[in-house]
Design an enzyme around this catalytic site. Structure first.
Site, PDB file in Angstrom:
ATOM      1  N   ASP A   1      74.666  57.428  38.300  1.00 15.07           N
ATOM      2  CA  ASP A   1      73.429  57.074  37.597  1.00 15.07           C
ATOM      3  C   ASP A   1      72.570  58.317  37.353  1.00 15.07           C
ATOM      4  O   ASP A   1      71.337  58.224  37.330  1.00 15.07           O
ATOM      5  CB  ASP A   1      72.631  55.998  38.343  1.00 15.07           C
ATOM      6  CG  ASP A   1      71.586  55.337  37.443  1.00 15.07           C
ATOM      7  OD1 ASP A   1      71.672  55.481  36.217  1.00 15.07           O
ATOM      8  OD2 ASP A   1      70.670  54.689  37.983  1.00 15.07           O
TER       9      ASP A   1
ATOM     10  N   HIS B   1      65.351  63.428  33.094  1.00 14.05           N
ATOM     11  CA  HIS B   1      64.121  63.380  32.288  1.00 14.05           C
ATOM     12  C   HIS B   1      63.479  64.752  32.427  1.00 14.05           C
ATOM     13  O   HIS B   1      63.480  65.323  33.528  1.00 14.05           O
ATOM     14  CB  HIS B   1      63.138  62.331  32.828  1.00 14.05           C
ATOM     15  CG  HIS B   1      63.601  60.919  32.683  1.00 14.05           C
ATOM     16  ND1 HIS B   1      63.469  60.195  31.526  1.00 14.05           N
ATOM     17  CD2 HIS B   1      64.220  60.101  33.564  1.00 14.05           C
ATOM     18  CE1 HIS B   1      63.968  58.973  31.703  1.00 14.05           C
ATOM     19  NE2 HIS B   1      64.443  58.895  32.927  1.00 14.05           N
TER      20      HIS B   1
ATOM     21  N   HIS C   1      79.103  55.652  35.994  1.00 12.87           N
ATOM     22  CA  HIS C   1      77.766  55.293  35.474  1.00 12.87           C
ATOM     23  C   HIS C   1      76.944  56.569  35.307  1.00 12.87           C
ATOM     24  O   HIS C   1      76.492  57.145  36.297  1.00 12.87           O
ATOM     25  CB  HIS C   1      77.053  54.347  36.440  1.00 12.87           C
ATOM     26  CG  HIS C   1      75.715  53.886  35.962  1.00 12.87           C
ATOM     27  ND1 HIS C   1      75.336  52.559  35.943  1.00 12.87           N
ATOM     28  CD2 HIS C   1      74.650  54.558  35.471  1.00 12.87           C
ATOM     29  CE1 HIS C   1      74.119  52.450  35.479  1.00 12.87           C
ATOM     30  NE2 HIS C   1      73.665  53.659  35.178  1.00 12.87           N
TER      31      HIS C   1
ATOM     32  N   HIS D   1      73.992  58.759  32.555  1.00 17.25           N
ATOM     33  CA  HIS D   1      73.168  58.871  31.341  1.00 17.25           C
ATOM     34  C   HIS D   1      73.306  60.300  30.822  1.00 17.25           C
ATOM     35  O   HIS D   1      72.826  61.237  31.466  1.00 17.25           O
ATOM     36  CB  HIS D   1      71.701  58.571  31.665  1.00 17.25           C
ATOM     37  CG  HIS D   1      71.497  57.186  32.173  1.00 17.25           C
ATOM     38  ND1 HIS D   1      71.171  56.123  31.354  1.00 17.25           N
ATOM     39  CD2 HIS D   1      71.624  56.667  33.422  1.00 17.25           C
ATOM     40  CE1 HIS D   1      71.087  55.022  32.088  1.00 17.25           C
ATOM     41  NE2 HIS D   1      71.354  55.320  33.334  1.00 17.25           N
TER      42      HIS D   1
ATOM     43  N   LYS E   1      76.938  46.785  28.576  1.00 18.97           N
ATOM     44  CA  LYS E   1      75.874  46.974  29.566  1.00 18.97           C
ATOM     45  C   LYS E   1      74.776  45.955  29.363  1.00 18.97           C
ATOM     46  O   LYS E   1      74.237  45.823  28.257  1.00 18.97           O
ATOM     47  CB  LYS E   1      75.299  48.388  29.431  1.00 18.97           C
ATOM     48  CG  LYS E   1      74.125  48.674  30.351  1.00 18.97           C
ATOM     49  CD  LYS E   1      74.543  48.748  31.817  1.00 18.97           C
ATOM     50  CE  LYS E   1      73.357  48.773  32.740  1.00 18.97           C
ATOM     51  NZ  LYS E   1      73.120  50.039  33.395  1.00 18.97           N
TER      52      LYS E   1
ATOM     53  N   ARG F   1      72.311  61.085  27.620  1.00 21.55           N
ATOM     54  CA  ARG F   1      71.252  61.299  26.622  1.00 21.55           C
ATOM     55  C   ARG F   1      71.830  61.789  25.294  1.00 21.55           C
ATOM     56  O   ARG F   1      72.992  61.611  25.010  1.00 21.55           O
ATOM     57  CB  ARG F   1      70.172  62.262  27.139  1.00 21.55           C
ATOM     58  CG  ARG F   1      69.664  61.969  28.543  1.00 21.55           C
ATOM     59  CD  ARG F   1      69.013  60.610  28.679  1.00 21.55           C
ATOM     60  NE  ARG F   1      68.260  60.506  29.922  1.00 21.55           N
ATOM     61  CZ  ARG F   1      68.016  59.386  30.547  1.00 21.55           C
ATOM     62  NH1 ARG F   1      68.468  58.222  30.075  1.00 21.55           N
ATOM     63  NH2 ARG F   1      67.309  59.361  31.647  1.00 21.55           N
TER      64      ARG F   1
ATOM     65  N   LEU G   1      65.300  53.709  39.208  1.00 23.27           N
ATOM     66  CA  LEU G   1      65.388  52.246  39.231  1.00 23.27           C
ATOM     67  C   LEU G   1      66.850  51.819  39.324  1.00 23.27           C
ATOM     68  O   LEU G   1      67.668  52.381  38.604  1.00 23.27           O
ATOM     69  CB  LEU G   1      64.761  51.657  37.959  1.00 23.27           C
ATOM     70  CG  LEU G   1      63.234  51.667  37.944  1.00 23.27           C
ATOM     71  CD1 LEU G   1      62.710  51.281  36.567  1.00 23.27           C
ATOM     72  CD2 LEU G   1      62.660  50.732  39.014  1.00 23.27           C
TER      73      LEU G   1
ATOM     74  N   HIS H   1      74.602  50.535  40.534  1.00 14.60           N
ATOM     75  CA  HIS H   1      73.651  51.222  41.429  1.00 14.60           C
ATOM     76  C   HIS H   1      73.002  50.280  42.451  1.00 14.60           C
ATOM     77  O   HIS H   1      71.790  50.076  42.436  1.00 14.60           O
ATOM     78  CB  HIS H   1      72.580  51.981  40.631  1.00 14.60           C
ATOM     79  CG  HIS H   1      72.045  51.290  39.402  1.00 14.60           C
ATOM     80  ND1 HIS H   1      71.502  50.031  39.422  1.00 14.60           N
ATOM     81  CD2 HIS H   1      71.975  51.694  38.114  1.00 14.60           C
ATOM     82  CE1 HIS H   1      71.123  49.706  38.204  1.00 14.60           C
ATOM     83  NE2 HIS H   1      71.398  50.690  37.389  1.00 14.60           N
TER      84      HIS H   1
ATOM     85  N   ALA I   1      61.560  56.833  35.389  1.00 14.90           N
ATOM     86  CA  ALA I   1      62.521  56.551  36.458  1.00 14.90           C
ATOM     87  C   ALA I   1      63.816  57.292  36.183  1.00 14.90           C
ATOM     88  O   ALA I   1      64.323  57.261  35.060  1.00 14.90           O
ATOM     89  CB  ALA I   1      62.796  55.056  36.511  1.00 14.90           C
TER      90      ALA I   1
ATOM     91  N   HIS J   1      72.575  45.870  35.072  1.00 10.88           N
ATOM     92  CA  HIS J   1      71.390  46.384  35.763  1.00 10.88           C
ATOM     93  C   HIS J   1      70.779  45.161  36.450  1.00 10.88           C
ATOM     94  O   HIS J   1      70.133  44.337  35.801  1.00 10.88           O
ATOM     95  CB  HIS J   1      70.403  47.029  34.785  1.00 10.88           C
ATOM     96  CG  HIS J   1      69.223  47.629  35.489  1.00 10.88           C
ATOM     97  ND1 HIS J   1      69.030  48.976  35.611  1.00 10.88           N
ATOM     98  CD2 HIS J   1      68.203  47.046  36.164  1.00 10.88           C
ATOM     99  CE1 HIS J   1      67.933  49.202  36.324  1.00 10.88           C
ATOM    100  NE2 HIS J   1      67.409  48.041  36.660  1.00 10.88           N
TER     101      HIS J   1
HETATM  102  O1  DOR Z   1      66.302  55.324  37.191  1.00 12.49           O
HETATM  103  C1  DOR Z   1      66.847  54.933  36.177  1.00 12.49           C
HETATM  104  N1  DOR Z   1      66.901  55.696  35.076  1.00 12.49           N
HETATM  105  N2  DOR Z   1      67.360  53.705  36.156  1.00 12.49           N
HETATM  106  C2  DOR Z   1      67.836  53.167  35.034  1.00 12.49           C
HETATM  107  O2  DOR Z   1      68.260  52.051  35.077  1.00 12.49           O
HETATM  108  C3  DOR Z   1      67.766  53.896  33.754  1.00 12.49           C
HETATM  109  C4  DOR Z   1      67.709  55.325  33.957  1.00 12.49           C
HETATM  110  C5  DOR Z   1      67.304  56.100  32.732  1.00 12.49           C
HETATM  111  O3  DOR Z   1      67.875  55.863  31.664  1.00 12.49           O
HETATM  112  O4  DOR Z   1      66.456  56.967  32.842  1.00 12.49           O
HETATM  113 ZN    ZN Z   2      71.639  53.938  34.847  1.00 12.05          ZN
END
Ligand code: DOR
Ligand code: ZN
Length: 345
Positions: free
Chosen positions: A248, A252, A14, A16, A100, A18, A220, A175, A264, A137
Site C-alpha cells: 500500500d 504524497h 497493492h 499506488h 477495486k 500515481r 487509511l 491492508h 492519508a 478497501h
Molecule cells: O492511506 C491510504 N492512501 N489509503 C488508501 O486507501 C489510499 C491511499 C492513497 O491513495 O493515498
Molecule cells: Zn491503497
C-alpha cells in the site's frame, strides 16, 4: 546469525504508483524490489475502462528505466455505473487483473467509489463467474462510526453478507489492520485472502501522536491499538497462504502530508522488503518471508511464481529523511531510522 537471505523474486499485491511526475519519481522503487505489482486505479479520473488501464500501463512502463522487466498488473476502479461487460472484456484480454472496491469517500480519490454494494450485484456476479478477484478497501464511511471501528464494522455489515451471497467470489481484504480482519480471513474459505502492509506490522496508533501529530504515520485504514497490530503480525508470519505482501505504498508530496488536512498514505516502497524482513526476523521466522512475499499472492491470483531471486544482506541501511526526483519531495517510511537488512539485488 543469518548473514544473508535469498528468496524467489517477490511481488507487491497493492501499490499506488500515481501518474505524471510522481509516477516517474516512485515507479523505480517498486520495480527494483518487485517483479510484479497490483497497481491501484485511484487516479483522477479513476481507471474504469480497458482503454484507460492500457494507457496507464504504458505510462508506467515508460516511467521505468530501460531494461526493467517489471510487470504492472492493472485494476479497474468500481463505480456505481461499472459495466460488467467492460470488466469481463478487460479480464479476458489480460488487461485487468482485478477490480477495486472503494466505498465512496473512504479514502484518497474515492469520491467516485461505490455508494451501495447492492448496486454492484451484476458486476460481482460476473466477477464470480469468471474468477476475477475483488480487492476491497474494507472500511465503512458513515461519520457516526468511529474511525478506529470502521474496518470491523465493514466486516460485519458488508463483507460477511457478501461472502454469504457470493461464496465463489475471490476477495482480497486489503491492508488489514485489526484482529477482527485477521480472524475473519483465517476463518473463511480459500477464496478469501488479505494483504498486509509493513507499517501495520510495525506501528500502532500511538505512532500518529508521538510527541506531537505525525502526519507521516497516517494512512487509511489508520493504525489501531497494539492488540490489533499483534494479531495482524501473527497472521502475517503464520505461514498461512491467505496472507500476503501488499505494501500500500501511497506517496504524497511533503506539503500534502504536512498540512492542516494532511493526506492519508505512507510511502514505503523504497525499503519495503527490508522492513518486512525485519518483522519476520524479529518473530524468528525468516524462513516464512518467501511464502508471504513471493508465493501466497501468485497462488491466490492463479499466476505463475516468479523466476529468479532477490537477496537481502545483513548490513545496516539508514533511510534518508527525504527522497524524490526533480521537484517531488517525499518522506519515506522509516525516515531517519537504521534498518538491519539491505536489499542488494
Ligand atoms: O492511506 C491510504 N492512501 N489509503 C488508501 O486507501 C489510499 C491511499 C492513497 O491513495 O493515498
Ligand atoms: Zn491503497
Amino acid at each position: 546469525m543469518t548473514a544473508q537471505i535469498t528468496i524467489r523474486r517477490p511481488d507487491d499485491w497493492h501499490v499506488h504508483l500515481r501518474d505524471g511526475a510522481m509516477l516517474k519519481a516512485v515507479a523505480g522503487h517498486t520495480a527494483r524490489q518487485f517483479a510484479r505489482a497490483i497497481v491501484m486505479p485511484n487516479l483522477t479520473p479513476p481507471v474504469t475502462t480497458v482503454a484507460a488501464a492500457e494507457a496507464y500501463r504504458q505510462r508506467i512502463l515508460d516511467a521505468l528505466s530501460e531494461g526493467s522487466d517489471f510487470t504492472p498488473l492493472m485494476t479497474c476502479y468500481l463505480t456505481d455505473g461499472a459495466d460488467p461487460a467492460e470488466i469481463e472484456r478487460g479480464f479476458e484480454q489480460g488487461v485487468f487483473a482485478a477490480c477495486k472496491l472503494y466505498p465512496a469517500h473512504a479514502t484518497t480519490n474515492s469520491a467516485h467509489g461505490v455508494t451501495d454494494i447492492r448496486k454492484m450485484t451484476q458486476v460481482l456476479e460476473t466477477m464470480q463467474r469468471i474468477g476475477m478477484p475483488l480487492l476491497v478497501h474494507g472500511e465503512v464511511t458513515s461519520r457516526d462510526v468511529d474511525i478506529f471501528d470502521r474496518e470491523a464494522v465493514f466486516i460485519d455489515r458488508i463483507l460477511t453478507p457478501l461472502v454469504k451471497d457470493m461464496p465463489e467470489l475471490k476477495i482480497v481484504l486489503e491492508h488489514i489492520t485489526t484482529a477482527e480482519a485477521a480472524e475473519f480471513v483465517a476463518a473463511s474459505g480459500p477464496k478469501i485472502a488479505a494483504t498486509i502492509t509493513p507499517q501495520h506490522l510495525i506501528i500502532n496508533r500511538n505512532a500518529m501522536f508521538d510527541g506531537g501529530i505525525r502526519p507521516h504515520a497516517y494512512c487509511l485504514p489508520v493504525a489501531k491499538r497494539e492488540q490489533h497490530r499483534l494479531a495482524v503480525r501473527k497472521a502475517a508470519v503464520s505461514g498461512s497462504p491467505k496472507f500476503f505482501l501488499g505494501t500500500d505504498s501511497a506517496p504524497h508530496e511533503i506539503h500534502r502530508k504536512e498540512s492542516a488536512c494532511g493526506c492519508a498514505g505512507i510511502f514505503n516502497a523504497p525499503f519495503a522488503l527490508e522492513s518486512y524482513a525485519q518483522v519476520f526476523e524479529d518473530e524468528g521466522v525468516l524462513d516464512r518471508l518467501e511464502g508471504f512475499a513471493s508465493e501466497h499472492g501468485p497462488n491466490f491470483y492463479g499466476l505463475p511464481l516468479n523466476e529468479g531471486t532477490v537477496t537481502l544482506k545483513r548490513e545496516e541501511v539508514t533511510v534518508p529523511e527525504t527522497m524524490g526526483e526533480a521537484d517531488i519531495r517525499l518522506v519515506p517510511y522509516h525516515a531517519g531510522e537504521t534498518l538491519r537488512w539491505r536489499f542488494v539485488d
